[in-house]
Design an enzyme around this catalytic site. Structure first.
Site, PDB file in Angstrom:
ATOM      1  CG  ASN A 231     -58.318  -0.126  -5.530  1.00 43.80           C
ATOM      2  OD1 ASN A 231     -57.345  -0.126  -4.770  1.00 43.80           O
ATOM      3  ND2 ASN A 231     -59.531   0.182  -5.118  1.00 43.80           N
ATOM      4  CD  GLU A 312     -58.984   0.810   0.959  1.00 46.05           C
ATOM      5  OE1 GLU A 312     -59.089   1.078  -0.243  1.00 46.05           O
ATOM      6  OE2 GLU A 312     -59.651   1.356   1.841  1.00 46.05           O
ATOM      7  NE  ARG A 345     -54.213   7.291  -3.586  1.00 45.82           N
ATOM      8  CZ  ARG A 345     -55.252   6.641  -3.071  1.00 45.82           C
ATOM      9  NH1 ARG A 345     -55.208   5.327  -2.892  1.00 45.82           N
ATOM     10  NH2 ARG A 345     -56.327   7.291  -2.688  1.00 45.82           N
ATOM     11  NE  ARG A 357     -58.815   3.917   7.525  1.00 46.27           N
ATOM     12  CZ  ARG A 357     -59.849   3.810   6.718  1.00 46.27           C
ATOM     13  NH1 ARG A 357     -60.886   3.066   7.057  1.00 46.27           N
ATOM     14  NH2 ARG A 357     -59.871   4.431   5.557  1.00 46.27           N
ATOM     15  CG  ASP A 386     -61.417   6.858   2.809  1.00 46.19           C
ATOM     16  OD1 ASP A 386     -61.082   7.617   1.900  1.00 46.19           O
ATOM     17  OD2 ASP A 386     -61.979   5.763   2.624  1.00 46.19           O
ATOM     18  CD  GLU A 414     -65.662   6.495  -1.072  1.00 49.35           C
ATOM     19  OE1 GLU A 414     -64.639   7.077  -1.490  1.00 49.35           O
ATOM     20  OE2 GLU A 414     -65.631   5.361  -0.558  1.00 49.35           O
ATOM     21  CG  HIS A 542     -65.706   4.908   8.699  1.00 53.15           C
ATOM     22  ND1 HIS A 542     -66.392   3.734   8.542  1.00 53.15           N
ATOM     23  CD2 HIS A 542     -64.644   4.833   7.861  1.00 53.15           C
ATOM     24  CE1 HIS A 542     -65.754   2.974   7.651  1.00 53.15           C
ATOM     25  NE2 HIS A 542     -64.699   3.616   7.216  1.00 53.15           N
ATOM     26  CD1 TRP A 563     -62.177  -0.699   5.987  1.00 50.45           C
ATOM     27  CD2 TRP A 563     -62.662  -2.555   4.865  1.00 50.45           C
ATOM     28  NE1 TRP A 563     -61.215  -0.845   5.019  1.00 50.45           N
ATOM     29  CE2 TRP A 563     -61.482  -1.984   4.307  1.00 50.45           C
ATOM     30  CE3 TRP A 563     -63.150  -3.748   4.300  1.00 50.45           C
ATOM     31  CZ2 TRP A 563     -60.797  -2.554   3.227  1.00 50.45           C
ATOM     32  CZ3 TRP A 563     -62.463  -4.313   3.216  1.00 50.45           C
ATOM     33  CH2 TRP A 563     -61.303  -3.721   2.696  1.00 50.45           C
TER      34      TRP A 563
HETATM   35  O1  GCW Z   1     -62.259   6.108  -0.039  1.00 53.41           O
HETATM   36  C1  GCW Z   1     -61.779   4.808  -0.165  1.00 53.41           C
HETATM   37  C2  GCW Z   1     -62.682   4.185  -1.153  1.00 53.41           C
HETATM   38  C3  GCW Z   1     -62.021   3.155  -2.022  1.00 53.41           C
HETATM   39  C4  GCW Z   1     -60.739   3.757  -2.577  1.00 53.41           C
HETATM   40  C5  GCW Z   1     -59.827   4.087  -1.414  1.00 53.41           C
HETATM   41  C6  GCW Z   1     -58.526   4.751  -1.846  1.00 53.41           C
HETATM   42  C7  GCW Z   1     -59.730   3.507  -4.709  1.00 53.41           C
HETATM   43  O2  GCW Z   1     -63.795   3.652  -0.514  1.00 53.41           O
HETATM   44  O3  GCW Z   1     -62.931   2.834  -3.045  1.00 53.41           O
HETATM   45  O4  GCW Z   1     -60.114   2.924  -3.502  1.00 53.41           O
HETATM   46  O5  GCW Z   1     -60.460   4.989  -0.568  1.00 53.41           O
HETATM   47  O6  GCW Z   1     -58.439   5.950  -1.758  1.00 53.41           O
HETATM   48  O7  GCW Z   1     -57.619   4.058  -2.273  1.00 53.41           O
END
Ligand code: GCW
Length: 724
Positions: A231, A312, A345, A357, A386, A414, A542, A563
């Site tokens: 980001n 995102e 990515r 998703r 994710d 995370e 999730h 989300w």
């Molecule tokens: O896992 C999610 C996270 C975001 C992260 C995103 C990503 C950097 O919650 O914080 O952003 O993936 O991988 O881009």
């Protein structure tokens, strides 16, 4: 001024305190502790090895680092300096270098091994049983890696006679940490303090941590670092920040580490130069070319760009009606003349697309196969959602024959307990790397897809989202260090097993006491499954708290659907789970037919993926003979009990581990047990509102009040992106 005698005594006290059992350790040394060797035979062997060390003279650079590492190791393990140069009677005991530096080519076996070693490989051998041990490589970096290998084995208590001769070179060419570090020093999803990059004081001030970070990475073969968050902030591409990045790159170079940066797609606009960032616009193309030239002028071995685009909220080529290939190729063309790469990515998904998703990245990227430049890697997370506690492997692996894919794993936890839970990710990484993709052809696995061997490709990438921060022990949880270590070891050789990694790391981190090593490695071996059991068993995913992702939130709903938790578990009175078969989202069809078939029937689908791919009734019969509901309850319960077992195992190690780390881990395990109970209680009380079934009698009944669990708020939980 201290008298020389006093000085020597002070040094001795310091040296002794490094290694005495029972003396506190703060974890800063990671797996490079070089604790005093207690076993006299091993101490003797090391002493003999270090009493005549021959290596190329150097004031700076890789050989200077290598020499300093040998000194540290010797001071720590033996309490004295090695002898550099021929030892007593002119005898050499350890000879390190490249054939160009040393007259080693008379050793036939060494010479024949060298061509296959590339720039980073090495040979360790003792061609003459009474002669010196040789560490030979084609480059000084290879020699440094070989030296780290030797020191690792010696620290782990191994006898050179048992591991020589050996030769190694990495299976993956670019082994890269991805820092989600912001320029204000916050770290997105970071749980170990702030960013170690002190941007404000760079380039003038070089924190000693930078060199220690580089050493730690080099010791496990990590050879790249993306300094900034995906980001991204365009400012990092401005001249003052390029100067700062250059300072780090110069420092890291002799450790074999290249610097990469994240590229904000709209940078040409945000930095005020252009009114568009359209990848097909000539002005934009020139802007990026000039920017790349400027960066390479400062950092000649700059690795390239990592990009999160159209995901995102990040800008990307689609904002200008262009594709991911147009965007990636724009940057690839800019860095290509300098030998750089682009890691683009695949973590893209949109709430506006009415498609599961889990399917979106595949749908987006497979049609673009063949349209990327040669220096583009598509960087794919291990699973299609994710970094969930457990995911099946991403269906893109093996599905893009003309495009090299990079694997991205998350080292920072995370979704796996952040910095309060002890979880080995070696097991998770191994699970993904070993997964049979059946594509491009059996027996392909994720490892053989990404290391390039299935396609005969030379370059390959594995990336890990870093868990490093300013905490004294680098990773917050002392066991977080294992996950950094495991990433490096698996990126070097994705075929290594988690068991080998656990054993090695434990010896380096806590010592070689056999009973202690056995207890810790057993604890590690079960730790990932345990965390899955108390958080998201049987394919659930999730379920975490909103935004900070800390703790349970199976009730999270409202706002952007993908989300929320309810989007994924879909529980109601009829059942639970996400139907991704042909009666549902058809996500399973994105896998090779062999894989899809094995997972498509809820009766034969491995139970670890059941609710990931299937929606079943609460009474669905499980392999154990129990109903799904009972199985779910007992699995959560078992997870909690296993954390109790982990606490008992750890408590049994009191006195065998230094009090500081023993105390830290004891406290963290107590927190982990509470958090495991919290997960179990919240999830089961919540799901019971749908199943309307009793808890099975042979479990500890969930306690507490669902509404109270729902009301918990954590406004200052760490790791949240300030702008979110
Ligand atoms: O896992 C999610 C996270 C975001 C992260 C995103 C990503 C950097 O919650 O914080 O952003 O993936 O991988 O881009």
């Amino acid at each position: 001024m201290m008298k020389p005698n006093l000085c020597r005594m002070a040094l001795l006290i310091v040296l002794l305190s490094i290694s005495l059992p029972g003396v506190a350790e703060d974890g800063y040394q990671l797996w490079l502790r070089y604790a005093r060797v207690g076993n006299p035979d091993q101490a003797n062997r090391i002493e003999n090895l270090l009493e005549g060390v021959i290596l190329p003279e150097a004031q700076a650079g890789s050989y200077a680092i290598l020499r300093e590492e040998l000194s540290r190791a010797s001071r720590g393990m033996l309490g004295r300096e090695p002898v550099f140069g021929p030892g007593a009677n002119g005898v050499a005991t350890l000879v390190i270098g490249t054939p160009a530096d040393l007259d080693l080519l008379d050793k036939e076996s060494v010479r024949s091994a060298l061509p296959g070693l590339g720039n980073e490989g090495y040979v360790l051998e003792r061609p003459d049983p009474n002669g010196p041990l040789l560490i030979v490589a084609n480059t000084p970096i290879g020699a440094l890696y070989g030296t780290f290998h030797l020191l690792r084995n010696l620290q782990a208590g191994l006898n050179p006679a048992d591991f020589l001769p050996l030769s190694e070179s990495p299976r993956i060419t670019r082994r890269i940490l991805n820092h989600w570090d912001n320029l204000d020093r916050t770290v997105e999803r970071g749980y170990a303090g702030f960013s170690i990059w002190d941007w404000h004081r760079l380039p003038g001030y070089l924190d000693t941590r930078y060199a220690d970070y580089a050493r730690a990475n080099a010791s496990v073969g990590i050879n790249g670092t993306v300094l900034t968050n995906v980001n991204a902030n365009a400012l990092v591409l401005t001249p003052p920040y390029i100067e700062k990045a250059k300072a780090l790159a110069d420092l890291f170079r002799p450790y074999g580490i290249r610097v990469y940066l994240t590229a904000r797609f709209n940078a040409p606009m945000e930095l005020g130069d252009l009114e568009t960032a359209d990848p097909l616009d000539e002005r934009v193309r020139t802007w990026w070319k000039n920017k790349a030239d400027e960066i390479y002028e400062a950092i000649p071995d700059f690795g390239g760009f990592l990009v999160k685009a159209n995901s995102e909220g990040q800008p990307g080529p689609q904002n200008f009606g262009r594709t991911h290939a147009d965007g990636a190729n724009l940057l690839a063309d800019a860095v290509a003349p300098h030998g750089g790469i682009v890691m683009w990515r695949a973590f893209v998904y949109s709430a506006d697309v009415p498609v599961d998703r889990a399917k979106q990245a595949y749908d987006e990227f497979v049609p673009l196969d063949g349209s990327f430049r040669d220096n583009v890697f598509i960087q794919v997370k291990n699973g299609p959602i994710d970094f969930q506690p457990r995911e099946p492997f991403h269906p893109l692996f093996g599905a893009m024959e003309k495009t090299p894919l990079a694997l991205e794993v998350q080292i920072t936890q995370e979704y796996l307990g952040q910095a309060t839970n002890l979880v080995s990710l070696a097991s998770l990484f191994e699970d993904c790397l070993d997964a049979p993709t059946h594509r491009p052809f059996p027996p392909s696995t994720v490892a053989s897809v990404i290391d390039g061997s299935d396609y005969g490709r030379g370059e390959s990438v594995m990336a890990g989202v870093s868990n490093v921060g300013t905490d004294r022990n680098w990773t917050g949880h002392p066991f977080g260090q294992l996950n950094w270590f495991a990433f490096g070891r698996l990126a070097w050789d994705p075929h290594r097993t988690s068991g080998e990694i656990h054993d090695e790391w434990t010896r380096l981190t806590f010592g070689t006491d056999a009973g202690m090593v056995a207890a810790i490695t057993e604890l590690l071996a079960g730790s990932w499954e345990t965390a899955i059991r108390y958080s998201t068993p049987l394919g659930l995913h999730h379920l975490m708290g909103r935004s900070h992702h800390y703790g349970p939130g199976p009730w999270v709903e409202g706002g952007r659907p993908d989300w929320t938790a309810v989007y994924y578990h879909r529980a109601d009175t009829a059942g639970i789970g996400f139907d991704r078969t042909r009666t549902g989202s058809r996500a399973l069809d994105q896998y090779a037919p062999e894989v899809a078939e094995a997972w498509s029937d809820p009766r034969s689908c491995p139970e670890r993926y059941l609710l990931w791919f299937h929606r079943v009734e609460w009474t669905h019969p499980m392999g154990s003979g129990r109903t799904l509901w009972d199985e779910l309850c007992l699995t959560y319960d078992r997870g909690v009990k296993e954390v109790g077992d982990m606490r008992r195992t750890w408590a049994g190690l009191e006195g065998r581990i230094d009090p500081e780390r023993f105390g830290q881990v004891s406290q963290l395990l107590a927190i982990q047990e509470k958090e495991a109970q919290w997960w179990k209680n919240s999830c089961l009380l919540y799901f019971q509102t749908f199943s309307r079934m009793d808890f099975p009698p042979d479990m500890v009944r969930p306690e507490g009040d669902l509404e109270e669990y729902k009301s918990l708020q954590f406004p200052y939980a760490p790791g949240i992106q300030p702008s979110w």
